[in-house]
Each structure stands twice: as structure tokens, then as C-alpha cells.
Design a protein around this motif. Structure first.
Motif, PDB file in Angstrom:
ATOM      1  N   VAL A 278       0.837  -1.192   0.000  1.00  0.00           N
ATOM      2  CA  VAL A 278       0.000   0.000   0.000  1.00  0.00           C
ATOM      3  C   VAL A 278       0.880   1.253   0.000  1.00  0.00           C
ATOM      4  CG1 VAL A 278      -1.780   1.308   1.239  1.00  0.00           C
ATOM      5  CG2 VAL A 278      -1.871  -1.194   1.183  1.00  0.00           C
ATOM      6  N   HIS A 279       0.519   2.214  -0.851  1.00  0.00           N
ATOM      7  CA  HIS A 279       1.193   3.509  -0.901  1.00  0.00           C
ATOM      8  C   HIS A 279       0.182   4.635  -0.684  1.00  0.00           C
ATOM      9  CE1 HIS A 279       4.236   1.101  -3.046  1.00  0.00           C
ATOM     10  NE2 HIS A 279       5.104   2.050  -2.728  1.00  0.00           N
ATOM     11  N   ARG A 280       0.666   5.737  -0.181  1.00  0.00           N
ATOM     12  CA  ARG A 280      -0.081   6.991  -0.155  1.00  0.00           C
ATOM     13  C   ARG A 280       0.502   7.875  -1.249  1.00  0.00           C
ATOM     14  NH1 ARG A 280       1.237  11.817   2.550  1.00  0.00           N
ATOM     15  NH2 ARG A 280      -0.510  13.192   3.046  1.00  0.00           N
ATOM     16  N   VAL A 281      -0.372   8.385  -2.120  1.00  0.00           N
ATOM     17  CA  VAL A 281       0.045   9.184  -3.267  1.00  0.00           C
ATOM     18  C   VAL A 281      -0.657  10.530  -3.208  1.00  0.00           C
ATOM     19  CG1 VAL A 281       0.101   9.352  -5.785  1.00  0.00           C
ATOM     20  CG2 VAL A 281       0.421   7.119  -4.679  1.00  0.00           C
ATOM     21  N   VAL A 299      -7.109   2.032  -6.476  1.00  0.00           N
ATOM     22  CA  VAL A 299      -6.882   3.435  -6.134  1.00  0.00           C
ATOM     23  C   VAL A 299      -8.099   3.958  -5.382  1.00  0.00           C
ATOM     24  CG1 VAL A 299      -6.351   5.744  -6.985  1.00  0.00           C
ATOM     25  CG2 VAL A 299      -5.489   3.742  -8.217  1.00  0.00           C
ATOM     26  N   MET A 300      -7.902   4.363  -4.119  1.00  0.00           N
ATOM     27  CA  MET A 300      -8.955   4.942  -3.296  1.00  0.00           C
ATOM     28  C   MET A 300      -8.683   6.442  -3.174  1.00  0.00           C
ATOM     29  SD  MET A 300      -8.997   2.181  -0.154  1.00  0.00           S
ATOM     30  CE  MET A 300     -10.677   2.560   0.398  1.00  0.00           C
ATOM     31  N   SER A 335      -5.419  13.256  -3.211  1.00  0.00           N
ATOM     32  CA  SER A 335      -4.608  12.272  -2.491  1.00  0.00           C
ATOM     33  C   SER A 335      -5.301  10.921  -2.560  1.00  0.00           C
ATOM     34  CB  SER A 335      -4.379  12.698  -1.038  1.00  0.00           C
ATOM     35  OG  SER A 335      -5.602  12.766  -0.330  1.00  0.00           O
ATOM     36  N   PHE A 336      -4.490   9.867  -2.577  1.00  0.00           N
ATOM     37  CA  PHE A 336      -5.007   8.522  -2.790  1.00  0.00           C
ATOM     38  C   PHE A 336      -4.279   7.529  -1.887  1.00  0.00           C
ATOM     39  CE2 PHE A 336      -4.550  10.836  -6.806  1.00  0.00           C
ATOM     40  CZ  PHE A 336      -5.853  10.877  -7.276  1.00  0.00           C
ATOM     41  N   LEU A 337      -4.939   6.377  -1.674  1.00  0.00           N
ATOM     42  CA  LEU A 337      -4.267   5.163  -1.270  1.00  0.00           C
ATOM     43  C   LEU A 337      -4.267   4.236  -2.465  1.00  0.00           C
ATOM     44  CD1 LEU A 337      -5.641   4.249   2.292  1.00  0.00           C
ATOM     45  CD2 LEU A 337      -3.612   5.594   1.715  1.00  0.00           C
ATOM     46  N   THR A 338      -3.148   3.545  -2.701  1.00  0.00           N
ATOM     47  CA  THR A 338      -3.094   2.541  -3.749  1.00  0.00           C
ATOM     48  C   THR A 338      -2.717   1.211  -3.135  1.00  0.00           C
ATOM     49  OG1 THR A 338      -0.744   2.869  -4.263  1.00  0.00           O
ATOM     50  CG2 THR A 338      -2.340   4.287  -5.411  1.00  0.00           C
TER      51      THR A 338
END
Length: 342
Positions: A278-281, A299-300, A335-338
Motif C-alpha cells: 500500500v502507498h499513499r500518493v 486506487v482509493m 490524495s489517494f491510497l493505492t
């Protein structure tokens, strides 16, 4: 655009499954920008392969899109590794390996634990449940309960879980009746942007006043250890799974249960475990993101709006980017979580 017999695969949006719960609140619908009279929405299952609650594809901006209306399982059957990644398909087949949710806790959730893959397969014929929480918004004083604050043995656990309920609660827990089990659960102040990784076996509970994103293995197996004396819709105490949980709990005490990451970076890795990465983008104007993996990308969107690979996405929406087109071309301010499979 054609690639062999396969048309260029745009990202997929799915109809969310909004789940009413005893502890659910009122933030999910407005966060997602949708109107519903459904009460006490505790969870929005954004992407799910759980039988009986499989996500179903909705429009992608394509004329006569033959994939609209197909379930996630049907899409995997159709596209196989092109959709999920060749290695992912080889390992999981047509079972999507992740369940992705938004959660709104108006009340405390039960103290619970999930079995690991080995125990879950032996008992239930399915995956276990390792998960992570990213707190989007927390009320002042909100708590997260994760892990043990002191070491106990399996026998001590059973004694605590089955002990009579005293009148007062320890610091950090709701007033009123409580279980002595709560005395050994580690309590954490919750803040916006906090990250908690919860490997299978870790006792945990989401405290009241937390709105968060959850990424987990595809499993709905939960062993409830304590539920604050709460009753179900029929006025009966909710079922506990004290004996089943005994063999699932990790009884070790860890020095830290809150995970750290560099929030100043536009791309930060939050979790890297065998079940998901999981990444924060964070994007301002435009960005190209390549995770260099043979995997789909979930992608959230946590805030803002953008266009990703030709699909618009805004706060509260989630898309599934096929593995064959998994370089993200992002235009917008958001901003997203992937989530991918490593």
C-alpha cells in the motif's frame, strides 16, 4: 486501441455495497457524494470478491461497454492475468485477493481477532485476514485499540475473556460494563493520517469517532472476543468466539503498534507485506506513477479529484486499474491510497 484481441482496458468503477451496522454512523454517504436514506452505514465495500457481495462494474465512459454489469469474478474469468496480473492470477485464480472498504465507527467496534491463512484454511476453507487501517478523520479523543500492552498466556486469555464483568471501565475505554480483557489491550490516541498495520492474530478494535480506509485480505472471518455488552437488532447479546480465538491470537507484546511513514513525500510506502503493498500518493497538477509490479492497482481517493488513465475519480470513489495498464497517468489535485500485490 487494440492489443491483440483485447481492447485497451480502462480502469473500472464498481457499485459500492453500503452496509448498515449497529455501530455505523452517517459520514460515508456524504464523503462519497451520494444520497441515501439508509441508516447507520458502518462500511462501504468498495471492491469486493466476497461471495454474495461481489462488486459489479458500472459505466466507464465507453460506448456500449460490454463489461458493465459484470461482477468482479466474471471480469477475472474474462481477462485473467491481463486484469489482475499473471502471478496474481496463477496464485488466486478468479478470487480477487483484496477487500477494500471505508469504515465509519459512531460507536466502538468489538474487540476481535482474525485467523491467519493456515488456520482459516483448516477451519473455514478460505484465506485468513491481515489488514491495515489508514485514518482519514478522527474525532478529538477517539481511540484505536491494537495489540497487547502486557503479555498473557492462552490460559490467562480464556480466564480474562470469561471473567465476570465489573462495573467500571479502565482508562481509555467507554464507561459502563467492560471485560477484564480490555485491561490488556493497548490503547492509542487516534489522529488524522495515522496508520495501523494489523497482521492476522493481533487483537484490535476501532474506537468510536474514527473514519478510515481499510485494506485487507479477502476474508470475512472474525472472532469476536468482547462487544461491550452490546445487543443485536433482536435484543440478544451478540455472539462471541472466545474459544475459537484462543488459537488465533498472537500473544507477543510489540514495542509499537502504530506504523510510521514519511507524510512529506508525494509517494510514501505504507505497508509491504506478503498479502498487499500500500502507498499513499499525493498529486498536485500531474504525476506518472509506476509501481513496477505485475499486479492490478486499487486506487482509493481520499481527497480532491483527478483523472487517472482516462477515468475521472473524486473523493470517496475507488477504481481498479488493470495490470496490463497499471502505470498511473494522473491529472488533478488529490490524495489517494493505492494497493497492489507485490
Amino acid at each position: 486501441m487494440q492489443r491483440g484481441n483485447i481492447t485497451y482496458m480502462k480502469p473500472y468503477k464498481f457499485e459500492p455495497y453500503l452496509k448498515t451496522t449497529l455501530w455505523g454512523g452517517y459520514q460515508i454517504a456524504p464523503f462519497k457524494g451520494i444520497f441515501t436514506a439508509q441508516p447507520n452505514i458502518g462500511e462501504s465495500w468498495e471492491i469486493s470478491g466476497v461471495p454474495g457481495h461481489e462488486s459489479r462494474a458500472i459505466e466507464r465512459g465507453l460506448i456500449d461497454d460490454v463489461d458493465v454489469g459484470l461482477t468482479l469474478t466474471e471480469l477475472i474469468d474474462k481477462y485473467k492475468g491481463l486484469l489482475v496480473g499473471q502471478k496474481v492470477y496463477k496464485k488466486y485464480g478468479n478470487k480477487f485477493p483484496l477487500l477494500v472498504k471505508f469504515i465509519d465507527s459512531r460507536q466502538d467496534l468489538s474487540v476481535q481477532v482474525h485467523p491467519d491463512d493456515k488456520l482459516a484454511m483448516e477451519r473455514h476453507g478460505c484465506q485468513g485476514k491481515t489488514e491495515m487501517w489508514y485514518i482519514i478523520k478522527s474525532d478529538v479523543g477517539a481511540k484505536i485499540y491494537s495489540g497487547l500492552r502486557k503479555s498473557i498466556t492462552p490460559d490467562e486469555y480464556e480466564q480474562l475473556a470469561n471473567a465476570p464483568v465489573p462495573e467500571t471501565a479502565p482508562d481509555g475505554f467507554p464507561s459502563g460494563s467492560h471485560s477484564p480483557m480490555q485491561d490488556v489491550i493497548a490503547t492509542h490516541e487516534a489522529h488524522d493520517g495515522d496508520l495501523f498495520f494489523l497482521p492476522a492474530g493481533r487483537l484490535h478494535a476501532i474506537g468510536a469517532g474514527n473514519f478510515l480506509a481499510e485494506i485487507q485480505e479477502t476474508s470475512d472471518i472474525t472472532y469476536r472476543v468482547y462487544d461491550f455488552g452490546r445487543k443485536d437488532a433482536h435484543g440478544q447479546p451478540r455472539e462471541l468466539h472466545i474459544q475459537q480465538a484462543r488459537d488465533a491470537i498472537d500473544y507477543r507484546v510489540w514495542p509499537e503498534y502504530r506504523s510510521s511513514y514519511d507524510s512529506t513525500k508525494p509517494i510514501s510506502q505504507l505497508v509491504n507485506c506478503p498479502h498487499f503493498v500500500v502507498h499513499r500518493v499525493v498529486v498536485q497538477v500531474a504525476s506518472q506513477v509506476d509501481f513496477h509490479c505485475d499486479s492490478f492497482v486499487v486506487v482509493m481517493c481520499l481527497w480532491g479529484e483527478a483523472n487517472i488513465n482516462g477515468i475521472s475519480i473524486r473523493q470517496g470513489e475507488t477504481i481498479l486499474v488493470p495490470a496490463c495498464e497499471n502505470v498511473l497517468y494522473i491529472f488533478g489535485n488529490a490524495s489517494f491510497l493505492t494497493a497492489t500485490i507485490g
